[in-house]
Design an enzyme around this catalytic site. Structure first.
Site, PDB file in Angstrom:
ATOM      1  N   LYS A 185      -6.689   9.339  -9.563  1.00 42.82           N
ATOM      2  CA  LYS A 185      -6.008  10.463  -9.509  1.00 42.82           C
ATOM      3  C   LYS A 185      -4.555  10.466  -9.586  1.00 42.82           C
ATOM      4  CE  LYS A 185      -3.931  12.164  -5.941  1.00 42.82           C
ATOM      5  NZ  LYS A 185      -2.850  12.799  -6.756  1.00 42.82           N
ATOM      6  N   GLU A 259       1.158  -0.915  -4.036  1.00 44.17           N
ATOM      7  CA  GLU A 259       2.461  -1.234  -4.417  1.00 44.17           C
ATOM      8  C   GLU A 259       3.423  -0.222  -4.130  1.00 44.17           C
ATOM      9  OE1 GLU A 259       3.690  -3.782  -6.161  1.00 44.17           O
ATOM     10  OE2 GLU A 259       1.839  -3.398  -7.544  1.00 44.17           O
ATOM     11  N   CYS A 293      10.457   1.919  -8.425  1.00 44.13           N
ATOM     12  CA  CYS A 293      10.135   0.966  -7.017  1.00 44.13           C
ATOM     13  C   CYS A 293      11.063  -0.034  -7.101  1.00 44.13           C
ATOM     14  CB  CYS A 293       8.884   0.796  -6.882  1.00 44.13           C
ATOM     15  SG  CYS A 293       7.749   0.228  -8.128  1.00 44.13           S
ATOM     16  N   GLU A 390      14.955   3.914   0.605  1.00 42.66           N
ATOM     17  CA  GLU A 390      14.862   4.134  -0.850  1.00 42.66           C
ATOM     18  C   GLU A 390      15.116   5.392  -0.972  1.00 42.66           C
ATOM     19  OE1 GLU A 390      10.655   4.192  -2.147  1.00 42.66           O
ATOM     20  OE2 GLU A 390      11.346   2.581  -3.790  1.00 42.66           O
TER      21      GLU A 390
END
Ligand code: NAI
Ligand code: MG
Length: 483
Positions: A185, A259, A293, A390
């Site tokens: 997806k 991840e 990331c 983040e």
């Protein structure tokens, strides 16, 4: 008299004529495109132009895709020799190379990243992942992962919007090489290159059902995660969703790799080659608009060189070209979505209110689309939210340190542990620091370097397991340790 000459760049737009975008897409299930039910738009974030209508996968779609993947696994793919599987992977890799320009233009239109990056990084690396794993398909017995390694079965794979095709390659190539079939997806804001990849699977005559693509948003992802016919979930995205997935699969037999996010320290020691370091800092945080990331989002400067580094960094940032992603001279493109832009604006405002000092070069940002100027915050302390969370945008938080030990303590003081950078000319110091840092990937005198042979993944809240290399392969095989 001193004169400075500046050269303006003439526009150098890439043509979009090479891509054909259909007004509407369905899902790719059992080797065919099948119509979807409800649709939602995917847009070009640089212009807000609607590119196409994308199907929102529901229960029946996910179910059909999982069934197709199971059938292909049982009847075809798990019975095929590794050598045969490898042929298909090589074929896919070659077609991706042949159609690289088409993929690059489509990626840039759907995602907003500069064409220079999709052309020179995303697409070549995606093809490289297929070439690399094609080579493993008939050599699994020799990978040091047991004498007769067996696939897991059907893998459900959920990917984010920051490197759409590359994340697809990270997921699909090792799964197929190891003998699994997949239901993937893509992210809701960037589904188009995955749908083009479906065409590549057809072109490569990949047996029907080996790769299935169901589009949709988080609700479609959740259906995939919770489907009983799935043997393994591979996810890349936010730590928040990663935790939801970990909870969902905990009581099941499903394998999982996650991840997730990062807040990497990019550490500059006082013996670092400053000019090269400045290039590395810029690449570390402004590459892909900072939607990375493993971005070097916390810059740790040794105090005695901090002023010099910041001076040179600001000079360098004045030269960053922000704007039309389709222009071959553009360095920083559009923010991927309105939601992501809102998050960057909000966290940056927190930086202001917590007392950090904000600086950006003068930028002429386009009036349409989603944009954020490259930004640095100085005077950041470890308690600041912009040092801990983040931001996932072109925003760098700068901290300082006095001793190497202090640098390590600050670098490791984070809930994440995905990547880190070390800048120093002293090999012994680099090796010492790399042994102290709790991060899955550590770069020395470079940043954001990726290679399919090299395992990638994090500690702590950055995730579970590794992707790439032998480690990544092991995550798609039975009974092999995933660390
Ligand atoms: P997200 O984690 O919601 O989306 C990633 C993928 O997961 C998408 O395909 C999405 O449709 C899917 N998803 C969402 N909810 C799900 C659920 N409950 N079950 C299964 N699949 C689900 O990330 P989002 O909202 O796009 O971005 C939010 C923040 O996450 C960003 O600001 C950034 O900090 C971080 N992020 C990190 C990424 C990374 O590479 N580590 C990639 C994308 C976002
Ligand atoms: Mg889009």
């Amino acid at each position: 008299m001193e004169t400075t000459m500046t050269f303006e760049y003439a526009p150098a737009p890439e043509s979009r004529a090479i891509v054909t975008i259909k007004p509407k897409y369905g899902h790719f299930i059992g080797g065919k495109f099948v119509p979807g039910g409800k649709h939602f738009p995917t847009i070009n974030p640089a212009t807000e132009e609607v590119l196409s209508q994308i199907a929102r996968g529901g229960k029946a779609d996910v179910d059909a895709a999982v069934k197709a993947a199971r059938k292909a696994y049982a009847n075809t793919w798990s019975k095929m020799s590794g050598k045969e599987r490898g042929k298909y992977l090589y074929r896919i890799a070659r077609i991706m190379q042949e159609r690289a320009r088409e993929f690059a233009v489509l990626e840039t239109l759907d995602n907003g990243k500069p064409i220079r990056e999709s052309r020179d990084t995303d697409i070549p690396l995606a093809a490289a992942h297929f070439f690399y794993h094609a080579g493993w398909a008939d050599k699994l017995e020799y990978a040091g992962l047991g004498t007769s390694p067996k696939p897991l079965g059907v893998a459900g794979q959920i990917i984010p919007w920051n490197f759409p095709l590359l994340m697809l390659a990270w997921k699909v190539a090792p799964a197929l090489a190891a003998g699994n079939t997949v239901v993937l997806k893509p992210a809701e804001s960037t589904p188009l290159t995955a749908l083009l990849f479906a065409e590549v699977c057809q072109q490569a005559e990949l047996p029907a059902g080996v790769v299935n693509i169901v589009t949709g948003d988080g609700s479609t992802g959740a259906l995939l995660v919770n489907h009983p016919g799935i043997d393994k979930i591979a996810f890349t995205g936010s730590t928040e969703v990663g935790k939801i997935i970990a909870r969902a699969v905990a009581p099941t037999k499903k394998s999982v790799t996650l991840e997730l996010g990062g807040k990497a320290a990019n550490i500059v020691f006082d013996d670092a080659p400053i000019d090269e370091t400045v290039e590395g800092i810029v690449n570390g945080i402004f590459f892909n608009q900072g939607h990375v990331c493993c971005a070097g989002s916390r810059l740790l400067l040794q105090e005695n060189v901090a002023e010099e580094v910041l001076h040179k960094l600001k000079n360098r940032m004045e030269k960053i070209r922000v704007g039309d992603p389709m222009d071959k001279n553009t360095d920083v493109g559009a923010i991927n979505s309105k939601e992501q832009l809102a998050k960057i604006i909000e966290l940056s405002a927190v930086g202001d209110s917590e007392g950090a000092e904000r600086w950006s070069p003068a930028c002429n940002l386009p009036s349409k689309g989603f944009w954020f100027a490259p930004t640095i915050f100085t005077g950041v302390t470890q308690a600041h939210r912009i040092a801990r969370e983040e931001i996932f945008g072109p925003v760098l938080s700068v901290l300082t340190f006095r001793t190497p030990q202090e640098a390590i303590e600050k670098a490791n003081n984070t809930p994440f542990g995905l990547s880190a950078g070390i800048w120093s000319e002293k090999g012994s110091r680099t090796l010492w620091a790399s042994q102290q840092l709790r991060a899955g990937v550590i770069w020395a005198n470079t940043f954001n370097k990726f290679d399919p042979t090299s395992p990638f993944g994090g500690y702590k809240e950055s995730g579970w397991g590794r992707e790439g290399g032998r480690h990544g392969l092991s995550a798609y095989l039975k009974g092999v340790s995933h660390e």
